[in-house]
Design an enzyme around this catalytic site. Sequence first.
Site, mmCIF file in Angstrom:
data_model
loop_
_atom_site.group_PDB
_atom_site.id
_atom_site.type_symbol
_atom_site.label_atom_id
_atom_site.label_comp_id
_atom_site.label_asym_id
_atom_site.label_seq_id
_atom_site.Cartn_x
_atom_site.Cartn_y
_atom_site.Cartn_z
ATOM 1 N N GLU A 117 25.010 52.891 68.204
ATOM 2 C CA GLU A 117 24.007 54.285 68.553
ATOM 3 C C GLU A 117 24.433 55.468 67.376
ATOM 4 O OE1 GLU A 117 25.442 55.244 72.148
ATOM 5 O OE2 GLU A 117 25.184 52.981 72.981
ATOM 6 N N LYS A 119 25.082 58.973 66.838
ATOM 7 C CA LYS A 119 25.769 59.975 67.499
ATOM 8 C C LYS A 119 24.993 61.219 67.376
ATOM 9 C CE LYS A 119 30.338 61.768 68.195
ATOM 10 N NZ LYS A 119 30.122 63.155 68.147
ATOM 11 N N ASP A 121 24.141 65.044 67.778
ATOM 12 C CA ASP A 121 24.888 66.379 67.643
ATOM 13 C C ASP A 121 24.404 67.376 68.625
ATOM 14 O OD1 ASP A 121 26.995 67.985 66.696
ATOM 15 O OD2 ASP A 121 26.166 68.294 64.895
ATOM 16 N N TYR A 230 18.821 62.185 74.886
ATOM 17 C CA TYR A 230 19.050 60.773 74.609
ATOM 18 C C TYR A 230 20.222 60.598 75.463
ATOM 19 C CZ TYR A 230 15.651 59.927 71.062
ATOM 20 O OH TYR A 230 14.436 59.666 70.359
ATOM 21 N N LYS A 320 32.080 59.073 61.604
ATOM 22 C CA LYS A 320 31.502 60.281 61.125
ATOM 23 C C LYS A 320 30.943 60.328 59.779
ATOM 24 C CE LYS A 320 32.642 63.052 64.911
ATOM 25 N NZ LYS A 320 33.488 63.945 64.732
ATOM 26 N N CYS A 414 31.293 101.489 47.713
ATOM 27 C CA CYS A 414 30.604 100.999 48.975
ATOM 28 C C CYS A 414 29.250 100.793 48.523
ATOM 29 C CB CYS A 414 30.814 101.605 50.344
ATOM 30 S SG CYS A 414 29.967 101.001 51.810
ATOM 31 N N CYS A 417 27.152 103.233 51.583
ATOM 32 C CA CYS A 417 27.561 104.829 51.783
ATOM 33 C C CYS A 417 27.895 105.346 50.440
ATOM 34 C CB CYS A 417 28.328 105.048 52.770
ATOM 35 S SG CYS A 417 30.207 104.526 52.338
ATOM 36 N N CYS A 430 35.536 99.532 52.383
ATOM 37 C CA CYS A 430 35.116 100.516 52.363
ATOM 38 C C CYS A 430 35.848 101.517 53.529
ATOM 39 C CB CYS A 430 33.671 100.784 52.786
ATOM 40 S SG CYS A 430 33.066 102.095 53.495
ATOM 41 N N CYS A 435 30.428 105.089 57.463
ATOM 42 C CA CYS A 435 29.418 104.409 56.579
ATOM 43 C C CYS A 435 28.491 103.725 57.559
ATOM 44 C CB CYS A 435 30.460 103.245 56.067
ATOM 45 S SG CYS A 435 29.355 102.129 55.136
HETATM 46 S S1 IVH Z 1 29.612 57.617 74.077
HETATM 47 C C1 IVH Z 1 33.383 57.100 76.326
HETATM 48 N N1 IVH Z 1 27.499 57.564 72.479
HETATM 49 O O1 IVH Z 1 30.186 62.394 71.210
HETATM 50 C C2 IVH Z 1 32.273 57.309 75.447
HETATM 51 N N2 IVH Z 1 28.851 59.742 72.865
HETATM 52 O O2 IVH Z 1 33.383 62.597 71.322
HETATM 53 C C3 IVH Z 1 31.936 58.864 75.557
HETATM 54 N N3 IVH Z 1 27.955 61.625 71.551
HETATM 55 O O3 IVH Z 1 31.229 63.797 74.234
HETATM 56 C C4 IVH Z 1 30.637 58.911 74.747
HETATM 57 N N4 IVH Z 1 26.273 60.462 71.034
HETATM 58 O O4 IVH Z 1 28.807 64.335 73.441
HETATM 59 C C5 IVH Z 1 28.680 58.357 73.252
HETATM 60 N N5 IVH Z 1 25.770 57.735 71.484
HETATM 61 C C6 IVH Z 1 26.689 58.355 72.064
HETATM 62 C C7 IVH Z 1 26.873 59.610 71.771
HETATM 63 C C8 IVH Z 1 27.835 60.286 72.321
HETATM 64 C C9 IVH Z 1 26.745 61.855 70.809
HETATM 65 C C10 IVH Z 1 28.915 62.507 71.963
HETATM 66 C C11 IVH Z 1 29.048 63.027 73.390
HETATM 67 C C12 IVH Z 1 30.685 62.859 73.653
HETATM 68 C C13 IVH Z 1 31.132 62.881 72.307
HETATM 69 C C14 IVH Z 1 32.351 61.899 72.034
#
Ligand code: IVH
Length: 671
Positions: A117, A119, A121, A230, A320, A414, A417, A430, A435
């Site tokens: 999946e 991840k 943000d 999502y 990551k 500065c 000023c 400064c 200022c």
């Molecule tokens: S699973 C036990 N799936 O990542 C599993 N987390 O550090 C828990 N996150 O707090 C999370 N996309 O905010 C999962 N496809 C995804 C995710 C996801 C983003 C975030 C989530 C979680 C953090 C985990």
Amino acid sequence: MTMDKKDAFDRIRQLKETLNYHNHCYYVLDSPEVSDAEYDRLMRELQAIESEFPELVAPDSPTQRVGAPPLDSFGTVEHAMPMLSLQNAMNADELREFDKRIKRFLKIDKDIGYVAEPKMDGLAVELTYEKGRLSIGSTRGDGFRGENVTLNLKTVKAIPLTLRTPANRKMPEKLDIRGEVFLALEPFNNLNKEREKSGEAVFANPRNAAAGSLRQLNSKVTAKRPLDIYCYGLGDTRGITFESHWESLQTLKGYGIKINPLIKSCANIEEAARYFEEMAEQRNALPYEIDGVVIKVNDLKLQAELGEISRSPRWAIAVKFPPVQENTTIIDIFASVGRTGALTPVAKLEPVKVGGVIVSRATLHNQDEVDRKDVRVGDTVVIQRAGDVIPEVVAVIKSKRPPESQAYRLPQNCPVCGGQVIKEEAFLRCINSSCPAQVKEWIKHFGGKNGMDIDGLGFKHIEQMVERGLIQNPADLYHLTKEDILTLERFAEKSAQNIVHAIEKSRKTTLPRIIYSLGIRNVGIQTARVLAEEFGNIDNLKEAKEDRLIEIRDIGPEVAGSITDFFKEKNNLALIDKLISGGVTYERAEKVEGGKFEGKTFVLTGTLESYSRSDAKALIEAEGGKVSGSVSKKTDYVVAGVDPGSKYEKAVELGVKVLSEEEFKGIMAGD
Ligand code: IVH
């Protein structure tokens, strides 16, 4: 409208169904079936009938997504099953290691199936559906308890208020659905453009913007931010079971829950590793930010067998991505003057999208950094943005340097000023306390969230007020009239009234807020709280001698010196008198309510890499937790840095939860 109640009831039900259907097509499936105009027409019809028969307005009516009256604070919600965090890997090889660990643990050597999946943000939330109806929505909080943000989540159009019932299936008694709320890049950039125009601080990245929007006490503000979601998993469920994670996601999709279409089922770890590489390539083309991928064991029996270790499941891992980098050119370098007078060199950049976020400035920190990297106007540079961090210049591409370029030096006076600057360690400062640059930044600090919290007082307003001579220091705010404000540009009766009202509201405050807002060097909100507790009122603090201050825990000679220096200045004493004569009153202390560590005791041990001991302590206390010097049965968490020593052993012996620095950081960041 002439309609009897029975007709109204029937028509409301029809409209609700139709609107929910179109809502699902538009916000969840991204494939609308009617025009916006038609959707609006149906919505207006529903609103009209509901306003005639208010007793028929259901809490899950599509009209109820506009937000509710503001709350004073959020309640807390206990998660029926804790929301865990994820272990991290930095590359495909570390992902392969994860697969090996799992096989070793399970004592099997055949392929394991995974679900891969993106991840997202954003911000983790839990949605509780009881018999198909959204009853509670909460943030992750500390994993055990989060904030009740139901009203705000109800404004997110992609979250169904009622689940769709698939054919031949009964709605489960209860479903706790977990997902990530986020703000896509386009609405994020638009929001920042608007904020810049109105003089409000811009958000550093979409995640902060999403978090800020979701944690609004006024859900009408949230309703205006096009948040999206999502979902990626389940917590507690009653009345339904699954065999695999994949199956659970497909079922949720059938209920109308939004699932990322990029989620993929992988037969083995090599497919998952390929997915990671593909996503790394695709990430910049996506309309939202992702910071990696999450790989999860698909079989739920295996998941159960694997269990968890230090608050992360053994069956999942986040892989990551490296920070996003881009090339651009430096149009100019200028010195910006901060609240304390420090001159910071800032690079003005040819605007460039870094992972979708438009970046036009980068900090160069100080003169030493400029020299070390040899950054010059006209240079082509590599810039990078990682998570929260302010964009920075990573390197100069020397081969592209224009021949006539010159090394940059901060000015000797500065830039605002014209006053004298002195060198203090790596910084030029400064020293003119009146200022205008310092005054403006000071007023911004004063009115900010941790300070007097003057809602809606943007930097553009402050600039105008100072430039027009309406105010020379923060206390002058409390002597402003609506008529004064109306003389400024872009203010009409209503907006002037709002500012006056916000200033009025801020008059009644707490002692820590006043101390913090004074802008004493080295005194952050936590030190302000300690000082308030210790001295009880401003007069006592004013009189405090350095040796008395040093006796207080957390206050060293440097901080003590800043405090006594501040109160030696006649102008500062006059400022305090002016605040009081302007009607500011305070209570001695404030309770940290609803902090994520409320009632929890921490012990810190070993060397932490990202925080000093006192910073870590301040962070914990700011969230309502306590920090103790020794481990006992009453300790809730031990945060273990490098070389933790005997406290760590004691924690293990007593079965106290041990957090690594990474985990602690994750909790602080709300992961
Ligand atoms: S699973 C036990 N799936 O990542 C599993 N987390 O550090 C828990 N996150 O707090 C999370 N996309 O905010 C999962 N496809 C995804 C995710 C996801 C983003 C975030 C989530 C979680 C953090 C985990």
